[in-house]
Write a protein that holds these residues in place. Structure first.
Motif, PDB file in Angstrom:
ATOM      1  N   GLN A   4       4.732  -5.303 -12.229  1.00  0.00           N
ATOM      2  CA  GLN A   4       4.392  -5.867 -10.930  1.00  0.00           C
ATOM      3  C   GLN A   4       4.878  -7.306 -10.802  1.00  0.00           C
ATOM      4  O   GLN A   4       5.578  -7.653  -9.862  1.00  0.00           O
ATOM      5  N   TYR A   5       4.476  -8.153 -11.697  1.00  0.00           N
ATOM      6  CA  TYR A   5       4.825  -9.562 -11.851  1.00  0.00           C
ATOM      7  C   TYR A   5       4.247 -10.472 -10.772  1.00  0.00           C
ATOM      8  O   TYR A   5       3.619 -11.480 -11.092  1.00  0.00           O
ATOM      9  N   GLN A   6       4.421 -10.153  -9.476  1.00  0.00           N
ATOM     10  CA  GLN A   6       4.161 -11.150  -8.435  1.00  0.00           C
ATOM     11  C   GLN A   6       2.713 -11.634  -8.358  1.00  0.00           C
ATOM     12  O   GLN A   6       2.450 -12.657  -7.750  1.00  0.00           O
ATOM     13  N   GLN A   7       1.767 -10.891  -8.915  1.00  0.00           N
ATOM     14  CA  GLN A   7       0.418 -11.426  -9.087  1.00  0.00           C
ATOM     15  C   GLN A   7       0.121 -11.484 -10.587  1.00  0.00           C
ATOM     16  O   GLN A   7       0.453 -10.562 -11.327  1.00  0.00           O
ATOM     17  N   GLY A   8      -0.518 -12.548 -11.005  1.00  0.00           N
ATOM     18  CA  GLY A   8      -0.910 -12.643 -12.403  1.00  0.00           C
ATOM     19  C   GLY A   8       0.168 -13.232 -13.276  1.00  0.00           C
ATOM     20  O   GLY A   8       0.098 -14.394 -13.670  1.00  0.00           O
TER      21      GLY A   8
ATOM     22  N   GLU B 198       8.660  -4.260  -8.840  1.00  0.00           N
ATOM     23  CA  GLU B 198       7.454  -4.484  -8.051  1.00  0.00           C
ATOM     24  C   GLU B 198       6.486  -3.302  -8.121  1.00  0.00           C
ATOM     25  O   GLU B 198       5.668  -3.106  -7.219  1.00  0.00           O
ATOM     26  N   ALA B 199       6.571  -2.527  -9.196  1.00  0.00           N
ATOM     27  CA  ALA B 199       5.670  -1.393  -9.419  1.00  0.00           C
ATOM     28  C   ALA B 199       5.645  -0.439  -8.227  1.00  0.00           C
ATOM     29  O   ALA B 199       4.628   0.198  -7.941  1.00  0.00           O
ATOM     30  N   ASP B 200       6.768  -0.288  -7.549  1.00  0.00           N
ATOM     31  CA  ASP B 200       6.888   0.612  -6.400  1.00  0.00           C
ATOM     32  C   ASP B 200       7.056   2.037  -6.915  1.00  0.00           C
ATOM     33  O   ASP B 200       8.089   2.397  -7.476  1.00  0.00           O
TER      34      ASP B 200
ATOM     35  N   TYR C  61       0.829  -1.206   0.000  1.00  0.00           N
ATOM     36  CA  TYR C  61       0.000   0.000   0.000  1.00  0.00           C
ATOM     37  C   TYR C  61       0.860   1.251   0.000  1.00  0.00           C
ATOM     38  O   TYR C  61       0.533   2.262  -0.642  1.00  0.00           O
ATOM     39  N   ASN C  62       1.993   1.201   0.706  1.00  0.00           N
ATOM     40  CA  ASN C  62       2.874   2.363   0.792  1.00  0.00           C
ATOM     41  C   ASN C  62       3.473   2.742  -0.555  1.00  0.00           C
ATOM     42  O   ASN C  62       3.944   3.861  -0.743  1.00  0.00           O
ATOM     43  N   ALA C  63       3.490   1.795  -1.516  1.00  0.00           N
ATOM     44  CA  ALA C  63       4.157   2.024  -2.801  1.00  0.00           C
ATOM     45  C   ALA C  63       3.217   2.554  -3.866  1.00  0.00           C
ATOM     46  O   ALA C  63       3.615   2.678  -5.026  1.00  0.00           O
ATOM     47  N   ILE C  64       1.973   2.881  -3.494  1.00  0.00           N
ATOM     48  CA  ILE C  64       1.011   3.472  -4.418  1.00  0.00           C
ATOM     49  C   ILE C  64       0.937   4.965  -4.116  1.00  0.00           C
ATOM     50  O   ILE C  64       0.562   5.368  -3.012  1.00  0.00           O
ATOM     51  N   PHE C  65       1.290   5.796  -5.084  1.00  0.00           N
ATOM     52  CA  PHE C  65       1.286   7.245  -4.917  1.00  0.00           C
ATOM     53  C   PHE C  65       0.076   7.826  -5.640  1.00  0.00           C
ATOM     54  O   PHE C  65      -0.060   7.668  -6.858  1.00  0.00           O
TER      55      PHE C  65
END
Length: 547
Positions: A312-316, A359-361, A222-226
């Motif tokens: 992102q990769y880690q899901q999907g 990780e789409a951070d 959650y912290n990585a969504i701006f």
């Protein structure tokens, strides 16, 4: 006479009394059951140590949910489960969030946002399982949403520093940490570096930039969504992309193009530990998919005119194709296999890296884009990457951190492709496999930083560090204590000790970039701080910074 009506009123929930000298405990887990199962023994051992430490203070710990008899662990494993678990926790109870493994913060976000009692986040400071990494991500999320919390960590939960900390928490609901290493960015004196930073900031705000996000919210961060409202005033805008589009583009890439990427890497000396078992070994088929992902990411980035990109990769995607890490490391490198536009008429980003935020951070996205521009303008190699703040121990006179990330490090950080070796990702986390860019980061001077959200605004911490050489046997010990398949950096922070860093850092990630020497690193830091400040980000200097 009014008609009679019967409404289905919601049932009133029975309030749960807060027992004296009792703290409730939850543990947020992974979304991948293989990781939860593998990490449970470590988590259970930590919870026993916590129970013993609190018992010494006359307190007991109540676990909010039992161990699942079928799954064999007690992790909260989804957002829905987290909401259900919090319904049985007294709203005013002292609450411990105990983490010995990677955790998905959004599993417990809803409950933590509305909990009224004092919150303590705690992790084991150990390398084998990334509890402290999960703790830093969770703390950053709590900071972003403005929820008060205390935090602490320990190697064995018997040291006096830890026991003093939890005594303070049970008595006052808070733990105070030393923040004497932090200072606000002062008014910067005129210099060529300050002028450059201001000019680059003005250019970014005026001309704008686009970061392409292949699906937000990776791994519960959650912290990585701006939010756009925070991001857009800096001049940075998002292009929201779907990983399904990336997969579809990969299907259009020819085998000959993938082979050309592999041949380029081979010519420059990169090697791979190859086998034939798709389930447990790295295979040529996995590599070919990764090469196609690299090509596809560049072509889609070209379609949308991106200035940075994040997969992102880690899901999907993890259920479809091998890991994205090899592609990410290539994107982050100035020297990398050439890729042309679909019609073959142009080489994409020729002679430049396309910054990738693992990780789409989006904190990494902002940092990587700014670092790339500042270092390029200074005439320096702009290759930069995030690392997990993974672990660390004292070595000689220094506390030496283990910075590791799952493979996206540019080969230049390792001293060149000839020093890089591809290893298969761990099947526990990466069922489809894929290669890392494994190696040891070269000794040298670096600038480290993190962009994050606190007090409802974008902020940045920035400092200086050195990557140091350790003996081969010590490097191997540290790799085996963490993830031997991942690239490692031995980092000594300047003027920041272990506990100061842990208490302050607002992410599981730290951004690093090299400079050729200490003086150049100091001057580059000034230019970067000036640019960050110029686009409206509140800057903090961390540790010993020559400014």
């Amino acid at each position: 006479m009014a008609p009679s009506t019967t409404y289905r009123m919601p049932a009133q929930r029975r309030s749960i009394a807060v027992a004296p000298k009792t703290a409730w405990l939850i543990s947020s887990g992974d979304l991948r059951e293989s990781a939860n199962t593998a990490g449970w023994a470590t988590q259970a051992a930590m919870e026993r140590d916590l129970a013993s430490a609190f018992a010494d203070l006359g307190w007991s710990i109540e676990r909010a949910n039992p161990v699942d008899p079928v799954l064999g662990h007690g992790f909260i494993r989804s957002q829905r489960m987290g909401i259900e678990v919090f319904r049985n926790i007294p709203a005013d109870a002292p609450l411990i969030v105990a983490e010995a493994v990677w955790q998905y913060s959004h599993h417990v976000l809803a409950g933590l946002r509305t909990h009224r009692g004092p919150i303590l986040t705690v992790a084991n400071f150990a390398g084998e399982w990334p509890g402290l990494v999960g703790l830093l991500g969770l703390n950053a999320g709590l900071t972003k949403m403005g929820t008060e919390y205390s935090t602490i960590w320990s190697t064995d939960f018997t040291d006096e520093w830890f026991k003093t900390g939890i005594r303070s928490w049970v008595e006052t609901g808070t733990i105070a940490h030393d923040d004497s290493h932090v200072r606000a960015l002062p008014a910067l004196p005129d210099s060529p570096e300050v002028a450059l930073g201001r000019a680059l900031a003005a250019e970014l705000v005026r001309d704008k930039a686009i970061i392409g996000v292949f699906d937000e919210g990776c791994m519960g961060m959650y912290n990585a969504i701006f939010d756009d409202e925070l991001l857009n005033p800096t001049g940075i805008y998002k292009e929201r992309l779907s990983q399904s589009a990336l997969y579809a583009e990969m299907l259009t890439v020819g085998d000959d193009e993938a082979d050309a990427v592999g041949a380029w890497l081979s010519e420059r000396g990169m090697t791979f530990r190859l086998g034939t078992d798709e389930a447990t070994e790295l295979t040529q088929t996995q590599l070919n998919w990764q090469y196609k992902m690299y090509i596809a990411a560049l072509r889609i980035s070209d379609d949308f005119g991106l200035d940075a990109v994040g997969i992102q990769y880690q899901q999907g995607l993890k259920d479809l194709v091998p890991a994205s890490d090899l592609a990410e490391g290539l994107l982050n490198a100035t020297e990398r296999p050439p890729v042309t536009s679909r019609d073959g008429s142009r080489v994409l980003w020729e002679g430049r890296a396309l910054p990738h935020f693992n990780e789409a951070d989006e904190g990494v996205a902002v940092d990587a884009l700014i670092t790339d521009r500042v270092w390029h303008a200074l005439g320096l190699v702009p290759d930069n990457t995030l690392h997990d703040v993974r672990w660390g121990e004292q070595y000689g006179d220094d506390f030496v951190w283990v910075y590791e990330i799952s493979g996206s490090v540019p080969a230049s950080h390792l001293g060149g492709y000839q020093n890089a070796e591809g290893w298969r990702q761990d099947p526990v986390f990466f069922p489809a496999g894929g290669s890392t860019i494994n190696g040891v980061s070269k000794a040298g001077e670096i600038v480290w930083s993190r962009v994050y959200i606190a007090e409802g605004i974008l902020q940045a911490d920035i400092g200086r560090a050195s990557v140091v050489d350790l003996p081969a046997e010590e490097t191997e010990r540290r790799k085996q204590a963490t993830n031997p398949e991942w690239p490692i950096a031995h980092v000594v922070l300047h003027g920041v000790d272990r506990d100061q860093f842990m208490a302050r850092h607002k992410a599981n990630h730290a951004q690093v970039v090299y400079a050729p020497d200490a003086d150049t690193a100091d001057r580059a830091l000034v230019a970067k701080a000036s640019m960050l400040d110029g686009i409206g980000i509140r800057v903090h200097l961390i540790g010993d910074v020559n400014i």
